[in-house]
Design an enzyme around this catalytic site. Structure first.
Site, PDB file in Angstrom:
ATOM      1  N   HIS A  31     -44.519  28.830  11.418  1.00  0.00           N
ATOM      2  CA  HIS A  31     -43.340  28.109  10.943  1.00  0.00           C
ATOM      3  C   HIS A  31     -42.058  28.658  11.574  1.00  0.00           C
ATOM      4  O   HIS A  31     -41.080  28.916  10.876  1.00  0.00           O
ATOM      5  CB  HIS A  31     -43.255  28.199   9.418  1.00  0.00           C
ATOM      6  N   ALA A  32     -42.061  28.845  12.885  1.00  0.00           N
ATOM      7  CA  ALA A  32     -40.855  29.366  13.548  1.00  0.00           C
ATOM      8  C   ALA A  32     -39.705  28.374  13.364  1.00  0.00           C
ATOM      9  O   ALA A  32     -39.872  27.179  13.601  1.00  0.00           O
ATOM     10  CB  ALA A  32     -41.130  29.567  15.032  1.00  0.00           C
TER      11      ALA A  32
END
Ligand SMILES: Cc1cc2nc3c(=O)[nH]c(=O)nc-3n(C[C@H](O)[C@H](O)[C@H](O)COP(=O)(O)OP(=O)(O)OC[C@H]3O[C@@H](n4cnc5c(N)ncnc54)[C@H](O)[C@@H]3O)c2cc1C
Length: 533
Positions: free
Chosen positions: A471-472
């Site tokens: 989930h950058a």
């Protein structure tokens, strides 16, 4: 040089939505450039179980790795990302979770006008179609269909009962009034098929004469005339091309590639750009900073009896049977996403909103030669993660070569609060596993294992074994402080004709998965652009 009104770079969770919405009224010519070559008809991107075949596949995945540092005990962290039409929405785990009201209210409190929960809720509703929850929170007529995961094993009821036994309420719509509780996950899956932006937005839109999609088209830089973006350069079919955007270019290349593209184009921190001889067009020191992600350990237990986990169904003859079941009826575990059971909990009673997410899976994974596959051992695992980490890393170019991967530098568990919450996440998971009825069927905890008990041991275990749930976000953050890259209309500070709209603009990570919020960002961006014309 070919001419368009808008150029959208990337066709993922955000870019796919933008290209579709900007062409809807038929007035504007839009070019969408996607580096990946595979279309929405790519075989593995339709069955939900296809994620397993795409998560390491270089044909449809950027397969990046972080630079090892002490925050992960000097291990590289795998950073996959979709490289096909639909981007990461076409390879991801399909979990629908837009986070909590407080996430967006906090964005607004940080100065992002128009991004409070009340402001963004209409866009969340616009993108989805579901019969879950109340009309106040949920959309009924949007392109992305959302359903509840099926209980593919008796494990789910046992675990839910144990979670209830330690005090968690059953909370079927965790996007409603409160996230807190236990629930089967909601998924962007309908009748056993993935709902990506490629299938739900772009497939219908690409019939429009005013939308051009070029696949295998990797943008190498923006074309800037003074402080105005007038187009892009890209490589396609082995040759370099240029395209002109008379109105705007919108960068939706994702949280890893968007800051890279700005830096290659002379927008960023002069210290970074000068290292590679790139002339500074716009000084924005925040480009590539503020990298946040959900990092946590995998906790594992084995069962004392067979039949509770999906083990065995993922290999050999039983896998063939599952495939047949899927092909004939679109049922079985191949028709489901991953992490289909969720617990949202709090690290302490003083914390008002859930700050821990437990992602529960009824099987064990083994990683052999960096490849994940379902283990034959009967058991289950939980990713135990801090939902709103404070620790920030960065992403920067490490070469002027546009085809070179950027350096991804995470900095996990850097604050006392992140470490305290991470330890609490492990303890919350263990509390449920120790409760009946699940405790009665557990043989043993195999990770971290009963010998790991103190806070220091738990942190050490997390650093040595933890991974992200991919989930950058945050690397071109929205705002008005000196580190902000875009304003609250998503226009790049100091440059005309250029916006960034994707996961990179989130000023803080939200307490949930990031694909649906990225689609929301694009829905809102399209609305803002069209309102200005
Ligand atoms: C394996 C995995 C599982 C996940 N599971 C979930 C989940 O279950 N639920 C959830 O909500 N989120 C999940 N996520 C996260 C979520 O999918 C992403 O946060 C979200 O898709 C990001 O959207 P985006 O538009 O910012 O980027 P992307 O969707 O990654 O889109 C970027 C696009 O730009 C293209 N691109 C990049 N550089 C260039 C260039 N130079 N020129 C042209 N094109 C370019 C890429 O090929 C890609 O298609 C998962 C992520 C991964 C990797």
């Amino acid at each position: 040089m070919s001419d368009y009104d808008f150029i959208v770079i990337g066709s993922g969770s955000s870019g796919g939505v933008l290209a579709a919405r900007l062409t809807e009224n038929g007035k504007y010519r839009v070019l969408c450039l996607e580096a990946g070559t595979r279309s929405e008809r790519y075989l593995w991107s339709r069955p939900p179980g296809g994620t397993a075949f795409m998560i390491e596949n270089p044909e449809v995945n950027w397969r990046r790795f972080s630079t090892p540092n002490e925050s992960t005990a000097n291990r590289p962290i795998y950073v996959p990302g979709g490289k096909l039409l639909g981007g990461t929405s076409a390879i991801n785990g399909m979990i629908f979770n837009r986070g909590q009201r407080m996430d967006y209210d906090r964005w607004a409190q940080m100065g992002c006008r128009g991004w409070s929960h009340e402001d963004v809720l209409p866009y969340f509703k616009k993108l989805e179609s579901t019969d879950i929850g109340s009309d106040h929170y949920r959309g009924r007529g949007g392109p992305i269909k959302v359903t509840v995961a099926a209980k593919t094993s008796p494990f789910f009821d046992l675990f839910i009962e144990s979670a209830q036994a330690v005090g968690y309420p059953l909370n079927p719509d965790y996007t409603g009034d409160t996230q807190y509780g236990v629930a089967m996950a909601q998924q962007t899956i309908h009748r056993g098929l993935r709902q990506s932006t490629a299938t739900q937005y772009l497939a219908p839109a690409r019939k429009r004469p005013n939308l051009t999609i070029r696949m295998g088209a990797e943008v190498t830089s923006l074309i800037l005339e003074g402080q105005r973006c007038i187009g892009v350069r890209f490589r396609c079919d082995g040759a370099m091309h240029e395209a002109r955007a008379s109105r705007e270019a919108i960068v939706s290349a994702g949280a890893i590639a968007s800051p890279k593209l700005l830096e290659l184009s002379g927008i960023g921190n002069p210290k970074v750009l000068s290292r590679f001889g790139i002339p500074v067009i716009q000084e924005l020191p925040g480009v590539g900073e503020n990298l946040r992600d959900h990092f946590g350990p995998t906790l594992k237990w084995t069962f004392r009896q067979r039949g509770l986990s999906l083990a065995g169904r993922g290999r050999g003859l039983r896998l063939l049977l599952e495939i047949a079941r899927y092909v004939l009826f679109r049922k079985g575990f191949i028709s489901e996403g991953v992490c289909t059971l969720r617990v949202f909990t709090r690290s302490t009673d003083q914390v008002e909103q859930a700050d821990i997410g437990l992602l529960v899976n009824p099987f064990l994974l083994e990683i052999i030669n960096q490849k994940r596959r379902m283990s034959n051992v009967d058991g289950f695992f939980i990713y135990a993660q801090v939902q709103r980490p404070e620790s920030c890393g960065s992403i920067h170019i490490q070469s002027p070569d546009p085809f070179a991967a950027p350096a991804i530098s995470y900095s996990f568990l850097a604050t006392e609060n992140d470490r305290r919450t991470a330890v609490a996440a492990v303890r919350r998971a263990r509390e449920i596993a120790a409760a009946r009825p699940i405790a009665d069927v557990i043989a043993e905890e195999i990770a971290p294992g009963p010998q790991i008990q103190s806070d220091a041991q738990i942190i050490d275990f997390i650093r040595k074994t933890g991974a992200t749930t991919f989930h950058a976000v945050g690397t071109c953050k929205m705002g008005h402080d000196s580190m902000a890259v875009v304003d609250d209309q998503l226009r790049v500070h100091g440059i005309r004709g250029l916006r960034v709209a994707d996961a990179s603009i989130m000023p803080m990570i939200i307490s949930g998965n990031t694909s649906i919020p990225s689609m929301m960002i694009a829905e809102k961006c399209a609305d803002m652009i069209l309102a200005e014309l």
